[in-house]
Design an enzyme around this catalytic site. Structure first.
Site: not given
Length: 426
Positions: A207, A61, A242
């Site tokens: 984008d 984490y 991804r």
């Protein structure tokens, strides 16, 4: 249970621990190995990227930014994230890059959160004319929380009209203008959007989720000199994991970092960020420039061959990695086209064409791309063969004998360009 037994149980291979999942992964590996992947947003990552994705970094984490984490023990993952960011900045020529968004949509959402308030006006390309869900679709957060002004393409040539973009911007004065697409095959004129944004005082977001690998490889014009911020996925033409990222001018870094965390998400996926670092190193190599150039050459060759064989292509060609076939002239819907291609081992996706009379669940088109085939090593000559397979399948719907023959040809071609064959258990 004794510690040694616990250790042994945790170090067993997947096929021993969970044969069902292992079997499904094998099936998917076979599907990829012996078929032709032609969805423009899909690609094949390297073994090095796969290794980073499956590393122990998934255990850590690391909320916050490198050097400013909310957890201890982050000194190693800080180095990983800094390395990924530095490589991204070098590759795209940007001043900062945030590696933490989990997807392209979250990257876009971070920009929205950083600069807009609910109800503000945004401008983006219509989804049914090549845009993306997160550019203002009414079913997406972007369309639900903001007022959307959508620009489209011309009926004559299916190209974006610069005059329309400027006119809409002047009339509606959006706070954010988005350029980018998911099914627009031509070069986007980034300068037009910069000028429109400057005229009305808007943020200009580019984008490049679909074009990023081509931009990185010099095969598609970069928006970096024009855009305030650039978002992208890291798979598609980038050949990475991804995920997503936001990059741009240093003046916007603080706002973006805050929007990503704590604004939108908690801990970043450090194994994925490591895989991005690997992908960026691969993309910085001279070989990647050759790859990007070949992707476009292959797409143009495929488009030309399909037109030669009698199919209609939206805008009559492509400047990028993708194309959209309009199947109305052969009386096949996009839904049927996708299904019949899938049956012969060619994976594409049904897609609307501009001014499509069919609903989105049916569509009149099929979207195809060349990134994955190019990764396998296929070139222009193979595109001619692939075009033959596509036309034979689409013009023989219901003819099982013909389709079986096409399927055999697809598999034979696939076997000539091995992918992950070594991963299949005999």
């Amino acid at each position: 249970m004794a510690p040694s037994s616990t250790y042994e149980s945790r170090t067993r291979n997947l096929h021993t621990v969970d044969p069902e999942v292992f079997s499904l992964i094998q099936k998917e590996t076979e599907r990829q190995e012996y078929g032709l992947e032609m969805i423009p947003s899909e690609n094949f990552v390297s073994e090095a990227v796969l290794e980073a994705m499956g590393s122990v970094l998934t255990n850590k984490y690391a909320e916050g930014q490198p050097g400013k984490r909310y957890y201890g023990g982050c000194h190693v993952v800080d180095e990983v994230e800094n390395l990924a960011s530095a490589r991204a900045c070098e590759l795209f020529g940007v001043e900062f890059a945030n590696m933490q968004p989990h997807s392209g949509v979250q990257a876009n959402q971070a920009v929205f959160e950083a600069f807009l308030k609910p109800g503000d006006t945004i401008m983006g390309l219509r989804l049914d004319q090549g845009g993306h869900l997160s550019h203002g679709s009414p079913v997406n957060f972007s369309g639900k929380h903001y007022k959307v002004v959508a620009y489209g393409v011309r009926t004559t040539d299916c190209l974006i009209d610069p005059d329309d973009v400027r006119s809409l911007a002047r009339e509606h004065k959006p706070k954010l203008i988005i350029a980018g697409a998911s099914a627009y095959s031509r070069q986007i004129d980034w300068k037009v959007f910069r000028e429109a944004a400057d005229e009305v005082g808007a943020i200009f977001l580019a984008d490049i989720a679909h074009y990023a690998g081509l931009v990185a490889g010099g095969a598609y014009a970069s928006p970096v000199p024009y855009a305030d911020l650039v978002t992208t996925t890291t798979h598609k033409t980038m050949r990475g994991p991804r995920s997503g990222m936001v990059m741009g001018k240093l003046a916007h870094q603080k706002a973006i970092n805050k929007a990503v965390f704590p604004g939108l998400q908690g801990g970043p996926h450090m194994h994925t960020i490591a895989a991005k670092a690997v992908m960026f190193k691969e993309a910085l190599s001279p070989d990647f420039k050759l790859y990007a150039k070949q992707v476009v050459e292959n797409a143009r060759a495929l488009s030309a061959e399909l037109i030669k064989k009698g199919l209609k292509i939206v805008s009559d060609g492509t400047d990028s990695h993708l194309l959209v076939m309009d199947l109305r002239p052969i009386n096949v819907t996009g839904k049927v086209g996708e299904a019949v291609l899938d049956a012969v081992g060619i994976t594409g996706n049904k897609n609307t064409v501009p001014f499509d009379p069919q609903p989105p669940t049916i569509c009149s088109g099929v979207r195809l791309g060349t990134p994955a085939l190019t990764t396998r090593g296929m070139g222009v000559s193979e595109m001619a063969q692939v075009a033959t397979f596509i036309v034979e399948a689409l013009t023989n719907v219901g003819n099982e004998s013909k389709l079986s023959a096409v399927r055999a040809g697809v598999e034979e071609l696939s076997r000539r360009f091995p992918l992950y064959k070594h991963r299949l258990v005999k």
